[in-house]
Motif scaffolding. Structure first.
Motif, PDB file in Angstrom:
ATOM      1  N   THR A 195       0.849  -1.197   0.000  1.00 42.08           N
ATOM      2  CA  THR A 195       0.000   0.000   0.000  1.00 42.08           C
ATOM      3  C   THR A 195       0.885   1.248   0.000  1.00 42.08           C
ATOM      4  O   THR A 195       2.082   1.162   0.278  1.00 42.08           O
ATOM      5  CB  THR A 195      -0.865   0.061   1.278  1.00 42.08           C
ATOM      6  N   ASP A 196       0.254   2.379  -0.283  1.00 43.26           N
ATOM      7  CA  ASP A 196       0.938   3.665  -0.237  1.00 43.26           C
ATOM      8  C   ASP A 196       1.528   3.928   1.141  1.00 43.26           C
ATOM      9  O   ASP A 196       2.648   4.426   1.270  1.00 43.26           O
ATOM     10  CB  ASP A 196      -0.074   4.781  -0.560  1.00 43.26           C
ATOM     11  N   LEU A 199       4.696   2.024   1.630  1.00 41.15           N
ATOM     12  CA  LEU A 199       5.813   2.620   0.883  1.00 41.15           C
ATOM     13  C   LEU A 199       6.353   3.854   1.606  1.00 41.15           C
ATOM     14  O   LEU A 199       7.565   4.041   1.708  1.00 41.15           O
ATOM     15  CB  LEU A 199       5.374   2.989  -0.542  1.00 41.15           C
ATOM     16  N   THR A 200       5.460   4.663   2.138  1.00 42.69           N
ATOM     17  CA  THR A 200       5.869   5.856   2.896  1.00 42.69           C
ATOM     18  C   THR A 200       6.665   5.442   4.128  1.00 42.69           C
ATOM     19  O   THR A 200       7.700   6.037   4.448  1.00 42.69           O
ATOM     20  CB  THR A 200       4.626   6.678   3.313  1.00 42.69           C
ATOM     21  N   LYS A 219       2.372  -0.758 -12.553  1.00 35.71           N
ATOM     22  CA  LYS A 219       1.779   0.159 -11.563  1.00 35.71           C
ATOM     23  C   LYS A 219       2.659   0.235 -10.307  1.00 35.71           C
ATOM     24  O   LYS A 219       2.886   1.312  -9.762  1.00 35.71           O
ATOM     25  CB  LYS A 219       0.367  -0.346 -11.245  1.00 35.71           C
ATOM     26  N   ASN A 220       3.168  -0.918  -9.847  1.00 35.51           N
ATOM     27  CA  ASN A 220       4.045  -0.929  -8.667  1.00 35.51           C
ATOM     28  C   ASN A 220       5.284  -0.079  -8.915  1.00 35.51           C
ATOM     29  O   ASN A 220       5.711   0.671  -8.043  1.00 35.51           O
ATOM     30  CB  ASN A 220       4.548  -2.337  -8.346  1.00 35.51           C
ATOM     31  N   ASP A 223       4.492   3.558  -8.573  1.00 33.72           N
ATOM     32  CA  ASP A 223       4.238   3.918  -7.164  1.00 33.72           C
ATOM     33  C   ASP A 223       5.548   4.008  -6.384  1.00 33.72           C
ATOM     34  O   ASP A 223       5.775   4.959  -5.635  1.00 33.72           O
ATOM     35  CB  ASP A 223       3.344   2.867  -6.485  1.00 33.72           C
ATOM     36  N   GLN A 226       7.600   6.954  -7.421  1.00 40.85           N
ATOM     37  CA  GLN A 226       6.990   8.214  -6.959  1.00 40.85           C
ATOM     38  C   GLN A 226       7.263   8.460  -5.481  1.00 40.85           C
ATOM     39  O   GLN A 226       7.248   9.592  -5.030  1.00 40.85           O
ATOM     40  CB  GLN A 226       5.483   8.216  -7.232  1.00 40.85           C
ATOM     41  N   HIS A 227       7.518   7.386  -4.741  1.00 38.99           N
ATOM     42  CA  HIS A 227       7.882   7.546  -3.332  1.00 38.99           C
ATOM     43  C   HIS A 227       9.380   7.798  -3.162  1.00 38.99           C
ATOM     44  O   HIS A 227       9.895   7.715  -2.051  1.00 38.99           O
ATOM     45  CB  HIS A 227       7.457   6.309  -2.525  1.00 38.99           C
TER      46      HIS A 227
END
Ligand code: G3P
Ligand code: CA
Length: 268
Positions: A195-196, A199-200, A219-220, A223, A226-227
């Motif tokens: 999940t987002d 990742l954060t 998609k992974n 994501d 982007q993190h």
């Protein structure tokens, strides 16, 4: 572009020689690392286990059975005992077309010996394996890196990366040396359900993720990037698969064939 920039820059695509050049030579032997070095891999990948007398050795399994002529758990054997073993003949017997006389009788290397041999000429991507089995392994690792001046004020950024499936182990490393970059390894199952928020959280202690490549979707990749996380999937041995993942935007890969990945990444 693939060979330019800082080792930790996402623009630099890094070749991580998984257990050395283990597609061509017995994994985790000096021959395997020498070959990876000759192939100009960016990193030598090391899995660590700890002996009964507290020495760190390079070995993937917790037991001696698969990659030596010994048997039983590493933790039940002293370094002196493990040094008697043959860590090369199994390879010749298993992979006839890669077999070489010189592999016979190769020894299990210690972390200390590996760092002594390659010094600052190589970069190291080190995994704390089974940290729960080996209390004190992180402290011993940091102490050994210090001894070889691979951490501390004169160290090169990214020369040593620490990877683990264990978040606790990575947090321990961070407490011991906050400057040492860490990579969170993820198995296929955890990658698929990422999940987002996770990742954060990973970004709060690690510079990147090392997922099983089979679980990695386009998609992974977006994501994760982007993190602001580096993305080094394991273990990519097929040229077409390498190209697919490079197109998606990985920033490096673990491979048994460093030469093949070096070839594939030239186009990117
Ligand atoms: O360290 C990345 C990859 O090597 C994880 O799998 O089992 O080969 O250590 P393993
Ligand atoms: Ca590994």
């Amino acid at each position: 572009a693939s060979s330019k920039g800082d080792l930790l820059s996402p623009k630099r695509i890094v070749t991580i020689a998984h257990r050395g050049a283990s597609g061509y030579a017995p994994e985790h032997t000096m021959s395997s690392y020498q070959l990876a070095y000759k192939m100009k891999a960016d990193y030598i990948e090391l899995d660590l286990q700890m002996t009964k007398d507290g020495q760190l050795i390079a070995m993937h399994d917790e037991t001696l059975d698969r990659t030596t002529n010994g048997s039983g758990a590493v933790k039940d054997h002293t370094l002196r005992e493990i040094k008697q073993l043959d860590a090369g003949s199994w390879f010749n017997e298993t992979y006839h077309n890669q077999a070489k006389m010189e592999y016979k009788g190769l020894k299990v290397p210690t972390l200390d010996e590996i760092l002594e041999t390659f010094g600052k000429h190589a970069n190291y991507y080190i995994e704390t394996k089974s940290p729960n089995t080996y209390p004190g392994m992180e402290e011993k690792l940091i102490e050994t890196l210090k001894k070889h001046h691979l951490i501390g004020p004169h160290a090169k950024r990214g020369q040593v990366m620490i990877q683990s499936f264990s978040k606790d182990s990575l947090l321990k490393i961070r407490d011991l040396d906050p400057k040492l970059p860490t990579i969170q390894l993820l198995n296929a199952k955890s990658m698929q359900s990422i999940t987002d928020a996770t990742l954060t959280e990973i970004r709060s202690y690690a510079v990147g993720i090392g997922p099983d490549f089979k679980s990695l979707k386009g998609k992974n990749v977006q994501d994760i990037r982007q993190h602001d996380l580096l993305l080094h999937p394991y273990t990519v041995n097929d040229k077409a698969e390498m190209t697919r993942l490079l197109t998606l935007g990985i920033t490096g890969a673990f491979t048994n064939y460093a030469d093949l990945f070096n070839e594939a990444k030239k186009e990117f």
